[in-house]
Write a protein that holds these residues in place. Sequence first.
Motif, PDB file in Angstrom:
ATOM      1  N   GLU A   1      31.862  40.388  32.950  1.00 53.93           N
ATOM      2  CA  GLU A   1      32.019  40.709  31.574  1.00 53.93           C
ATOM      3  C   GLU A   1      33.274  41.615  31.640  1.00 53.93           C
ATOM      4  O   GLU A   1      33.500  42.367  32.667  1.00 53.93           O
ATOM      5  N   VAL A   2      33.941  41.421  30.562  1.00 52.58           N
ATOM      6  CA  VAL A   2      35.218  42.157  30.398  1.00 52.58           C
ATOM      7  C   VAL A   2      35.109  42.483  29.097  1.00 52.58           C
ATOM      8  O   VAL A   2      35.332  41.739  28.066  1.00 52.58           O
ATOM      9  N   GLY A   3      35.096  43.686  28.766  1.00 54.03           N
ATOM     10  CA  GLY A   3      35.355  44.313  27.344  1.00 54.03           C
ATOM     11  C   GLY A   3      34.008  44.005  26.398  1.00 54.03           C
ATOM     12  O   GLY A   3      34.548  43.759  25.382  1.00 54.03           O
ATOM     13  N   GLY A   4      33.006  43.704  26.946  1.00 52.03           N
ATOM     14  CA  GLY A   4      31.920  43.327  26.318  1.00 52.03           C
ATOM     15  C   GLY A   4      31.722  41.916  25.904  1.00 52.03           C
ATOM     16  O   GLY A   4      30.685  41.446  25.227  1.00 52.03           O
ATOM     17  N   VAL A   5      32.744  41.246  26.536  1.00 49.77           N
ATOM     18  CA  VAL A   5      32.883  39.609  26.482  1.00 49.77           C
ATOM     19  C   VAL A   5      32.212  39.042  27.532  1.00 49.77           C
ATOM     20  O   VAL A   5      32.934  39.476  28.741  1.00 49.77           O
TER      21      VAL A   5
END
Length: 267
Positions: free
Chosen positions: A48-52
């Motif tokens: 996950e990165v930045g909520g994605v």
Amino acid sequence: MNRRSAAVCLSVVLLGCSGPERESTQAPPSRPAPSPPTDVRGEEIAYEVGGVRLNGYIAWDAARKGPRPGVLVVHEWWGHNEYARMRARMLAEMGYTALAVDMYGDGKVAEHPADAEKFMTEVASRLDVLADRFTAARELLEAQPTTDPSRTAAIGYCFGGAVVLHMARLGTGLAGVASFHGDLVPRTEAAPEAARTRVLVLHGADDPFVAPESIDAFRREMAEAGIDFELIAYPGAVHSFTNPGATEIGERFDMPLAYDEAADRQS
């Protein structure tokens, strides 16, 4: 630098191969030594990165002992599909741990060029997001028990080729990158640290998406930055020459895409 395939380039950089052995004075063996057994495995892996949520795919050879170099595989503009996973498995069979990354998020895959362009633009227009997603994938790969985190490279196809070249320009300390039919136009100037990364560009000489001026500019850029690079152009090859499905896609959407078996094998 001598001409070599991407596989040989990565082997020299990551596996520590010293090139062809000197000629032996001993008689050759009566039969070739059997190839070591392989047990290539692959599985989906989420991060996950930045909520994605990003859906990757990691491949490794379970028959090989100990950590080995890691290679990130960045997909074409179509997204993280089976083609990218196939390349990851090929790298695993060659002796690497490979992670096919997801640059679009949620495993999005385009079936139409309009969607592919939309997905690609959403990421390419935000270079901070692009770098964050690539870096997260790299950290995930280097954390795997089968990966030697001190020896990491990246390869990319089409959009992915532009991604790995961008990350090399940022001076991120990758051992090497290889771009297959990727865009060569820089999105940032090469940092001084970029000279630590060796660069290989594998290009279709008849690719209409890459102007001759871009090739000349790329050569000057690499030389001025002191980057150890090689650019190989395959005569007659057009865009997406490594993808066996490219010809059918090109005909369906009237695009200059075509598979080239010889160029694919050589690259």
